[in-house]
Design a protein around this motif. Structure first.
Motif, PDB file in Angstrom:
ATOM      1  N   ASP A   1      -3.208   5.421 -11.702  1.00 46.99           N
ATOM      2  CA  ASP A   1      -3.711   6.110 -12.891  1.00 46.99           C
ATOM      3  C   ASP A   1      -3.379   7.605 -12.858  1.00 46.99           C
ATOM      4  OD1 ASP A   1      -5.411   6.982 -10.929  1.00 46.99           O
ATOM      5  OD2 ASP A   1      -7.262   6.656 -12.073  1.00 46.99           O
TER       6      ASP A   1
ATOM      7  N   ASP B   1      -4.217   2.506  -7.837  1.00 39.87           N
ATOM      8  CA  ASP B   1      -4.363   1.947  -9.191  1.00 39.87           C
ATOM      9  C   ASP B   1      -3.411   2.625 -10.192  1.00 39.87           C
ATOM     10  OD1 ASP B   1      -5.530   4.412  -9.454  1.00 39.87           O
ATOM     11  OD2 ASP B   1      -7.527   3.663 -10.007  1.00 39.87           O
TER      12      ASP B   1
ATOM     13  N   GLU C   1      -9.869   6.448  -3.065  1.00 37.22           N
ATOM     14  CA  GLU C   1      -8.461   6.548  -2.663  1.00 37.22           C
ATOM     15  C   GLU C   1      -8.232   7.636  -1.600  1.00 37.22           C
ATOM     16  OE1 GLU C   1      -6.184   5.026  -6.710  1.00 37.22           O
ATOM     17  OE2 GLU C   1      -7.134   6.975  -6.718  1.00 37.22           O
TER      18      GLU C   1
ATOM     19  N   THR D   1      -4.244   9.811 -10.713  1.00 30.43           N
ATOM     20  CA  THR D   1      -5.240  10.656 -10.037  1.00 30.43           C
ATOM     21  C   THR D   1      -5.714   9.956  -8.767  1.00 30.43           C
ATOM     22  OG1 THR D   1      -7.172   9.676 -11.123  1.00 30.43           O
ATOM     23  CG2 THR D   1      -6.110  11.534 -12.256  1.00 30.43           C
ATOM     24  N   LEU D   2      -6.305  10.757  -7.881  1.00 26.95           N
ATOM     25  CA  LEU D   2      -6.927  10.191  -6.688  1.00 26.95           C
ATOM     26  C   LEU D   2      -8.446  10.321  -6.817  1.00 26.95           C
ATOM     27  CD1 LEU D   2      -4.643  11.556  -3.807  1.00 26.95           C
ATOM     28  CD2 LEU D   2      -4.470   9.383  -5.042  1.00 26.95           C
TER      29      LEU D   2
ATOM     30  N   ASP E   1      -2.371   6.605  -4.563  1.00 23.61           N
ATOM     31  CA  ASP E   1      -2.843   6.304  -5.921  1.00 23.61           C
ATOM     32  C   ASP E   1      -2.604   4.813  -6.215  1.00 23.61           C
ATOM     33  OD1 ASP E   1      -3.698   6.401  -8.529  1.00 23.61           O
ATOM     34  OD2 ASP E   1      -1.849   7.330  -9.279  1.00 23.61           O
TER      35      ASP E   1
HETATM   36 CA   LIG Z   1      -5.876   6.632  -8.636  1.00 27.41          CA
END
Ligand SMILES: [Ca+2]
Ligand SMILES: [Ca+2]
Ligand SMILES: [Ca+2]
Length: 170
Positions: free
Chosen positions: A100, A98, A107, A102-103, A96
């Motif tokens: 955030d 960035d 990613e 979530t993938l 992950d």
């Molecule tokens: Ca992500």
């Protein structure tokens, strides 16, 4: 031989014959339990050597074996679901980039094809959160464990289903 002085000492110090036998039996028990530990150690040693030999001869790709080693945190030669999920959770955080939570497809590139991504994303928001990712890992774990013994051994890891778990977690 290091037990001999203890044994002699026991015989020498105990003048009361009624205590001699139990003490002697105790010593023998201690000695034989130590001996059988030695024996089981050497059997285990041979087992490890055999495993190594099979690993070297085996045709599985090296990354499959190294993944088994990575996932197998209790070093019993198999991967259980808890080990797979714990490794998957760490991998999720690493992938992950960035941060955030979530993938997205990018990613997860190289680990999951488009069709499997859609199937693993039941809320259809285009990303996998950790629960969705771990559910996917569990699904692939179960597929790779046809004998239902709660663990994946190296042979199961080499099967098609095992390799798809490896692809996800490598
Ligand atoms: Ca992500
Ligand atoms: Ca989702
Ligand atoms: Ca199994």
């Amino acid at each position: 031989m290091m037990f001999l002085p203890i044994l002699v000492g026991t015989f020498g110090n105990v003048s009361d014959g009624t205590h001699l036998l139990p003490t002697f039996v105790e010593r023998v028990c201690i000695m034989s339990s130590i001996e059988s530990e030695d024996v089981s150690m050497s059997i285990r040693g041979k087992g490890i050597l055999t495993t190594l030999a099979i690993t070297l001869i085996g045709t599985a790709p090296a990354w499959s074996q190294s993944l088994l080693k990575t996932l197998d945190s209790d070093h019993d030669g198999t991967v259980d679901l808890a080990e797979a999920k714990s490794a998957a959770s760490k991998l999720f955080d690493k992938l992950d980039r960035d941060h955030d939570g979530t993938l997205d497809r990018r990613e997860l590139r190289g680990r999951l094809n488009a069709k499997d991504f859609v199937a693993a994303d039941p809320d259809n928001d285009g990303t996998l959160d950790k629960n969705e990712f771990l559910a996917l890992v569990e699904k692939r774990f179960k597929a790779a464990n046809p004998d239902n013994d709660a663990m994946i051994d190296s042979k199961e890891l080499k099967s098609a289903a095992g390799r798809s778990l490896v692809t996800l977690l490598k």
